[in-house]
Write a protein that holds these residues in place. Structure first.
Motif, PDB file in Angstrom:
ATOM      1  N   SER A   1       0.831  -1.203   0.000  1.00  0.00           N
ATOM      2  CA  SER A   1       0.000   0.000   0.000  1.00  0.00           C
ATOM      3  C   SER A   1       0.868   1.257   0.000  1.00  0.00           C
ATOM      4  CB  SER A   1      -0.906   0.011   1.233  1.00  0.00           C
ATOM      5  OG  SER A   1      -0.131   0.220   2.409  1.00  0.00           O
ATOM      6  N   SER A   2       0.236   2.380  -0.312  1.00  0.00           N
ATOM      7  CA  SER A   2       0.973   3.650  -0.334  1.00  0.00           C
ATOM      8  C   SER A   2       1.511   4.001   1.053  1.00  0.00           C
ATOM      9  CB  SER A   2       0.061   4.771  -0.851  1.00  0.00           C
ATOM     10  OG  SER A   2      -1.129   4.861  -0.082  1.00  0.00           O
TER      11      SER A   2
ATOM     12  N   ILE B   1       3.564   9.883   9.279  1.00  0.00           N
ATOM     13  CA  ILE B   1       2.917   8.939   8.371  1.00  0.00           C
ATOM     14  C   ILE B   1       1.687   8.335   9.050  1.00  0.00           C
ATOM     15  CG2 ILE B   1       3.165   6.707   7.213  1.00  0.00           C
ATOM     16  CD1 ILE B   1       6.155   7.377   6.861  1.00  0.00           C
ATOM     17  N   LEU B   2       1.836   7.904  10.294  1.00  0.00           N
ATOM     18  CA  LEU B   2       0.728   7.278  11.020  1.00  0.00           C
ATOM     19  C   LEU B   2      -0.403   8.265  11.272  1.00  0.00           C
ATOM     20  CD1 LEU B   2       2.618   5.086  13.641  1.00  0.00           C
ATOM     21  CD2 LEU B   2       1.902   4.494  11.331  1.00  0.00           C
ATOM     22  N   ASN B   3      -0.052   9.488  11.631  1.00  0.00           N
ATOM     23  CA  ASN B   3      -1.068  10.498  11.931  1.00  0.00           C
ATOM     24  C   ASN B   3      -1.860  10.925  10.702  1.00  0.00           C
ATOM     25  OD1 ASN B   3      -0.447  10.583  14.680  1.00  0.00           O
ATOM     26  ND2 ASN B   3       1.108  12.153  14.404  1.00  0.00           N
ATOM     27  N   ASN B   4      -1.263  10.744   9.516  1.00  0.00           N
ATOM     28  CA  ASN B   4      -1.923  11.155   8.290  1.00  0.00           C
ATOM     29  C   ASN B   4      -2.621  10.008   7.559  1.00  0.00           C
ATOM     30  OD1 ASN B   4      -1.110  13.818   8.587  1.00  0.00           O
ATOM     31  ND2 ASN B   4       0.790  13.534   7.445  1.00  0.00           N
ATOM     32  N   MET B   5      -2.661   8.842   8.188  1.00  0.00           N
ATOM     33  CA  MET B   5      -3.334   7.708   7.556  1.00  0.00           C
ATOM     34  C   MET B   5      -4.843   7.956   7.482  1.00  0.00           C
ATOM     35  SD  MET B   5      -1.317   4.469   9.279  1.00  0.00           S
ATOM     36  CE  MET B   5      -2.486   3.281   8.642  1.00  0.00           C
ATOM     37  N   ASN B   6      -5.400   7.667   6.352  1.00  0.00           N
ATOM     38  CA  ASN B   6      -6.853   7.846   6.153  1.00  0.00           C
ATOM     39  C   ASN B   6      -7.570   6.541   6.482  1.00  0.00           C
ATOM     40  OD1 ASN B   6      -6.675  10.543   5.233  1.00  0.00           O
ATOM     41  ND2 ASN B   6      -6.021   9.807   3.211  1.00  0.00           N
TER      42      ASN B   6
ATOM     43  N   VAL C   1       6.369   3.892   4.935  1.00  0.00           N
ATOM     44  CA  VAL C   1       7.040   3.277   6.080  1.00  0.00           C
ATOM     45  C   VAL C   1       8.358   2.638   5.639  1.00  0.00           C
ATOM     46  CG1 VAL C   1       6.899   1.404   7.780  1.00  0.00           C
ATOM     47  CG2 VAL C   1       4.921   2.885   7.395  1.00  0.00           C
ATOM     48  N   ILE C   2       8.312   1.942   4.508  1.00  0.00           N
ATOM     49  CA  ILE C   2       9.517   1.296   3.970  1.00  0.00           C
ATOM     50  C   ILE C   2      10.588   2.343   3.666  1.00  0.00           C
ATOM     51  CG2 ILE C   2      10.432   0.042   1.975  1.00  0.00           C
ATOM     52  CD1 ILE C   2       7.691  -1.438   1.919  1.00  0.00           C
TER      53      ILE C   2
END
Length: 244
Positions: free
Chosen positions: A196-197, A238-243, A202-203
């Motif tokens: 996933s995007s 990244i985690l905070n912006n996950m939809n 994360v990678i």
């Protein structure tokens, strides 16, 4: 938007293992525990816990608001929830390294087995920490040794509960770092199939600190780097912006 997930729409497997399929149910229950404990702590932090309570020269009351039972019981409760998160994580790590039904990933995530152990020892580390957390889950609040000439004949032992939960959380950080390190290496074997995007982001963060495990080297260094990444501003963003 994961091609890896989409590739399994018509696969032969009927159901995923519990540690994959039941993440919302288990982690949701753990989150509920966290919210409950947070509420109790908010009450205790904002409470008058002196003894005696003095309202005026005439109004002096001896009481028991100082007793640490609300904090002790809830820290012991939280210890179980935090430990469960790690318990699930270690089982997923094991499935990445040693899954009889897994026809995509090589054993221990190495194509150079024999002279190299791959990430086998990573699961050892995770299993040891999970076991330690299970032992630390024994509630300190069920014990009480009287003090002050037996005047204080029941105490909460909350300070021990606090020390235990701190150690459990430290262990959990390492357990999750191991899983993420193994997942980072596992996804590299899905050539031509994109994650996933969010996983790509994360990678990208992990690639700044670690590389693919193609030969044996000192492992704790890699685990520490992953743990550092988890706590980094970029990762949290990244985690905070996950939809979700």
């Amino acid at each position: 938007d994961s091609d890896i997930v989409n590739s399994h729409k018509d696969c032969s497997r009927v159901q995923d293992a519990y540690t994959l399929r039941c993440i919302p149910q288990v982690y949701g229950a753990c989150l509920d525990v966290w919210k409950h404990v947070e509420k109790v702590f908010e009450i205790e932090i904002n409470s008058a816990t002196d003894n005696p309570l003095i309202f005026s020269e005439e109004d002096v009351f001896s009481g028991g608001n100082f007793h640490g039972e609300p904090v002790a019981l809830n820290l012991d409760y939280l210890a179980m929830a935090v430990s469960e998160i790690g318990n699930m994580s270690e089982r997923r790590t094991d499935r990445l390294l040693n899954n009889p039904s897994n026809k995509v990933l090589p054993a221990f995530l190495t194509q150079k087995g024999g002279l190299n152990s791959g990430l086998m020892i990573a699961q050892y580390t995770s299993a040891a920490l999970v076991t330690e957390n299970k032992i630390l889950c024994h509630p300190a609040s069920v014990d009480s040794i009287p003090t002050s000439a037996n005047q204080e004949d029941h105490v909460s032992m909350g300070s021990i509960s606090a020390v235990k939960i701190q150690k459990i959380i430290e262990n959990l950080e390492n357990i999750l770092s191991v899983e993420l390190m193994c997942a980072f290496n596992a996804v590299k074997f899905h050539k031509g199939i994109n994650p996933s995007s969010v996983s790509k982001k994360v990678i990208n963060e992990l690639e700044k600190e670690i590389s693919v495990w193609d030969y044996d080297r000192i492992m704790y260094v890699e685990i520490e780097k992953v743990k550092k990444t988890i706590k980094s501003e970029g990762f949290l963003k990244i985690l905070n912006n996950m939809n979700i």
